[in-house]
Design a protein around this motif. Structure first.
Motif, PDB file in Angstrom:
ATOM      1  N   GLN A  36       0.849  -1.238   0.216  1.00 26.24           N
ATOM      2  CA  GLN A  36       0.038  -0.182   0.109  1.00 26.24           C
ATOM      3  C   GLN A  36       1.032   1.235  -0.015  1.00 26.24           C
ATOM      4  OE1 GLN A  36      -2.712  -0.389   3.354  1.00 26.24           O
ATOM      5  NE2 GLN A  36      -3.492  -2.393   2.790  1.00 26.24           N
ATOM      6  N   ALA A  37       2.076   1.239   0.650  1.00 23.16           N
ATOM      7  CA  ALA A  37       2.900   2.500   0.751  1.00 23.16           C
ATOM      8  C   ALA A  37       3.270   2.940  -0.584  1.00 23.16           C
ATOM      9  CB  ALA A  37       3.987   2.123   1.893  1.00 23.16           C
ATOM     10  N   LEU A  38       3.245   1.813  -1.627  1.00 20.00           N
ATOM     11  CA  LEU A  38       4.017   2.485  -2.691  1.00 20.00           C
ATOM     12  C   LEU A  38       2.898   3.190  -3.741  1.00 20.00           C
ATOM     13  CD1 LEU A  38       5.664  -0.955  -3.982  1.00 20.00           C
ATOM     14  CD2 LEU A  38       6.686   1.134  -3.257  1.00 20.00           C
ATOM     15  N   HIS A  39       1.766   3.419  -3.235  1.00 19.91           N
ATOM     16  CA  HIS A  39       0.784   4.284  -3.916  1.00 19.91           C
ATOM     17  C   HIS A  39       1.030   5.868  -3.220  1.00 19.91           C
ATOM     18  CE1 HIS A  39      -2.750   6.435  -5.291  1.00 19.91           C
ATOM     19  NE2 HIS A  39      -3.031   5.343  -5.892  1.00 19.91           N
ATOM     20  N   PRO A  40       1.566   6.765  -3.855  1.00 20.17           N
ATOM     21  CA  PRO A  40       1.808   8.078  -3.420  1.00 20.17           C
ATOM     22  C   PRO A  40       0.951   8.682  -2.644  1.00 20.17           C
ATOM     23  CG  PRO A  40       2.891   8.024  -5.429  1.00 20.17           C
ATOM     24  CD  PRO A  40       2.027   6.791  -5.364  1.00 20.17           C
ATOM     25  N   ARG A  41      -0.487   8.775  -3.105  1.00 17.49           N
ATOM     26  CA  ARG A  41      -1.539   9.473  -2.321  1.00 17.49           C
ATOM     27  C   ARG A  41      -2.000   8.261  -1.252  1.00 17.49           C
ATOM     28  NH1 ARG A  41      -6.072  13.151  -5.297  1.00 17.49           N
ATOM     29  NH2 ARG A  41      -4.469  14.355  -6.465  1.00 17.49           N
ATOM     30  N   ALA A  42      -2.060   7.411  -1.148  1.00 15.26           N
ATOM     31  CA  ALA A  42      -2.433   6.396  -0.231  1.00 15.26           C
ATOM     32  C   ALA A  42      -1.402   6.590   1.139  1.00 15.26           C
ATOM     33  CB  ALA A  42      -2.578   4.848  -0.565  1.00 15.26           C
ATOM     34  N   VAL A  43      -0.071   6.708   0.701  1.00 15.09           N
ATOM     35  CA  VAL A  43       0.558   6.722   1.844  1.00 15.09           C
ATOM     36  C   VAL A  43       0.733   7.842   2.506  1.00 15.09           C
ATOM     37  CG1 VAL A  43       2.666   7.182   0.367  1.00 15.09           C
ATOM     38  CG2 VAL A  43       3.188   5.696   2.559  1.00 15.09           C
ATOM     39  N   VAL A 105      -9.339  11.383   1.637  1.00 11.66           N
ATOM     40  CA  VAL A 105      -8.977  10.028   1.679  1.00 11.66           C
ATOM     41  C   VAL A 105      -9.737   8.863   1.387  1.00 11.66           C
ATOM     42  CG1 VAL A 105      -7.389  10.753   3.734  1.00 11.66           C
ATOM     43  CG2 VAL A 105      -9.455   9.712   4.371  1.00 11.66           C
ATOM     44  N   ASP A 106     -11.155   9.219   1.472  1.00  9.62           N
ATOM     45  CA  ASP A 106     -12.089   8.235   0.944  1.00  9.62           C
ATOM     46  C   ASP A 106     -12.330   8.182  -0.695  1.00  9.62           C
ATOM     47  OD1 ASP A 106     -13.557  10.684   0.960  1.00  9.62           O
ATOM     48  OD2 ASP A 106     -15.343   9.935   2.077  1.00  9.62           O
ATOM     49  N   GLU A 107     -11.447   8.827  -1.288  1.00 10.98           N
ATOM     50  CA  GLU A 107     -11.439   8.835  -2.853  1.00 10.98           C
ATOM     51  C   GLU A 107     -11.658   7.289  -3.379  1.00 10.98           C
ATOM     52  OE1 GLU A 107      -8.484  10.868  -4.757  1.00 10.98           O
ATOM     53  OE2 GLU A 107      -9.262  12.665  -4.321  1.00 10.98           O
ATOM     54  N   PRO A 108     -12.680   6.996  -4.019  1.00 10.00           N
ATOM     55  CA  PRO A 108     -12.831   5.548  -4.629  1.00 10.00           C
ATOM     56  C   PRO A 108     -11.477   4.738  -5.127  1.00 10.00           C
ATOM     57  CG  PRO A 108     -14.484   7.011  -5.300  1.00 10.00           C
ATOM     58  CD  PRO A 108     -13.587   7.946  -4.738  1.00 10.00           C
ATOM     59  N   GLU A 109     -10.500   5.465  -5.584  1.00  9.40           N
ATOM     60  CA  GLU A 109      -9.337   5.044  -6.276  1.00  9.40           C
ATOM     61  C   GLU A 109      -8.366   4.634  -5.054  1.00  9.40           C
ATOM     62  OE1 GLU A 109     -10.511   7.963  -7.185  1.00  9.40           O
ATOM     63  OE2 GLU A 109     -11.390   7.465  -9.209  1.00  9.40           O
ATOM     64  N   LEU A 110      -8.312   5.298  -4.043  1.00  9.64           N
ATOM     65  CA  LEU A 110      -7.369   4.966  -2.815  1.00  9.64           C
ATOM     66  C   LEU A 110      -8.113   4.102  -2.095  1.00  9.64           C
ATOM     67  CD1 LEU A 110      -6.340   8.667  -1.527  1.00  9.64           C
ATOM     68  CD2 LEU A 110      -5.275   7.197  -3.207  1.00  9.64           C
ATOM     69  N   LEU A 111      -9.313   4.063  -1.921  1.00 13.70           N
ATOM     70  CA  LEU A 111      -9.950   2.821  -1.044  1.00 13.70           C
ATOM     71  C   LEU A 111     -10.032   1.429  -1.741  1.00 13.70           C
ATOM     72  CD1 LEU A 111     -13.475   4.498  -0.029  1.00 13.70           C
ATOM     73  CD2 LEU A 111     -11.354   4.015   1.231  1.00 13.70           C
ATOM     74  N   LEU A 112     -10.020   1.477  -3.224  1.00 18.97           N
ATOM     75  CA  LEU A 112      -9.668   0.407  -3.975  1.00 18.97           C
ATOM     76  C   LEU A 112      -8.386  -0.166  -3.826  1.00 18.97           C
ATOM     77  CD1 LEU A 112     -11.338  -1.560  -5.896  1.00 18.97           C
ATOM     78  CD2 LEU A 112     -10.305  -0.193  -7.986  1.00 18.97           C
ATOM     79  N   TRP A 113      -7.309   0.752  -3.876  1.00 19.86           N
ATOM     80  CA  TRP A 113      -6.144   0.331  -3.796  1.00 19.86           C
ATOM     81  C   TRP A 113      -5.753  -0.515  -2.420  1.00 19.86           C
ATOM     82  CZ3 TRP A 113      -1.797  -1.305  -6.150  1.00 19.86           C
ATOM     83  CH2 TRP A 113      -0.698  -1.209  -5.355  1.00 19.86           C
TER      84      TRP A 113
END
Length: 286
Positions: A36-43, A105-113
């Motif tokens: 998960q930490a490899l996604h810039p926005r998610a981390v 932080v609840d953008e669907p793209e982030l939640l999906l990742w």
């Protein structure tokens, strides 16, 4: 109120219960955090909103409680836990360190990742540790986990529901992934977590920091990292060699056997997690 026979999202006939009966799946949770930490926005969202640095073990406990509730809770328990998570996420924003843009932080793209990285890590860890599953069971696991994705607010139509769809999702996501300052710091934290001040005397904490416990945990973290896909390890600057995969497979299989042996030596009442035991009782399988 919990009703007898209410098995929540899954149940004893589900592949989900079969997979998560394996204690080694907890290692998959650690693998998923590296991924998960490899996604810039998610981390960035985690780094800016989570208290994992100041209270890592508390956060781990809360996350474990949520996952356990989704797996084994009654319908009412699952919905209440999910509602709390949705309300919490709805209040949070973060800043993209690359662009300066503020995002929810609840953008669907982030939640999906986060969802895909988590469930794929659970399943992959269990299989590479030696749990035998047919291809059909693998696809059923992913299809069952779509229900968990819905809980956090995702449209089920956008959630990968087969192994092929998960592989395709990763392939599409790879150009968006990479190592950032946040992801490097998170990976270091996961590999060498601090010992809380509340854990006994200074000498005990020093022993946990420098002694056998630290080296044992480092071996566990190294195994979780080695279980990452080769392309993910390369993003961290690690090797993508096939020999690394083989070493990780041997290590995780050994850990699974050790865990099974440790469980077998425990009194019966400690061999099954309380949430799972309660679910079995509701199913009449205690």
């Amino acid at each position: 109120m919990t009703t007898a026979g209410d098995l929540g999202l899954f149940g004893p006939d589900s592949v989900t219960w079969k997979v998560h009966e394996e204690l080694i799946v907890t290692l998959g949770g650690l693998r998923s955090l590296y991924l998960q930490a490899l996604h810039p926005r998610a981390v960035a969202a985690i780094a800016q909103n989570s208290g994992y640095r100041s209270d890592p073990w508390g956060r781990l406990e809360r996350t474990s409680d949520y996952v356990g509730t989704v797996l084994y809770g009654s319908t009412d328990e699952v919905e209440r836990a999910a509602s709390r998570i949705r309300r919490l996420h709805a209040r949070m924003t973060a800043t993209d360190p690359r662009t300066g843009e503020t995002f929810r932080v609840d953008e669907p793209e982030l939640l999906l990742w986060v969802h895909v990285a988590e469930v794929e890590s659970f399943l992959t860890t269990a299989r590479r540790a030696g749990l035998e599953l047919t291809d059909d069971e693998v696809d059923r696991y992913y299809a069952e986990q779509v229900r968990a994705a819905e809980l956090v607010g995702l449209d089920p139509s956008m959630v990968p529901a087969t192994a092929a769809e998960v592989a395709g999702y990763y392939e599409a996501m790879r150009p968006q992934l990479g190592l950032t300052k946040d992801s490097a710091e998170t990976a270091l934290f996961l590999t060498v977590p601090p010992v809380p001040q509340s854990w006994g005397s200074r000498s005990l904490r020093l022993g946990l920091t420098l002694g056998p416990t630290r080296w044992a945990y480092l071996g566990i973290a190294s195994t979780a990292f080695g279980l990452l896909p080769p392309w993910a390890r390369k993003m961290y600057g690690g090797p993508g060699w096939q020999t690394t995969d083989m070493t990780a497979d041997l290590s995780v299989r050994g850990l699974r056997l050790l865990m099974k042996g440790a469980l077998a030596a425990m009194p019966q009442r400690y061999r099954v997690a309380p949430m799972r035991r309660q679910a079995l009782e509701r199913a009449g399988l205690s």
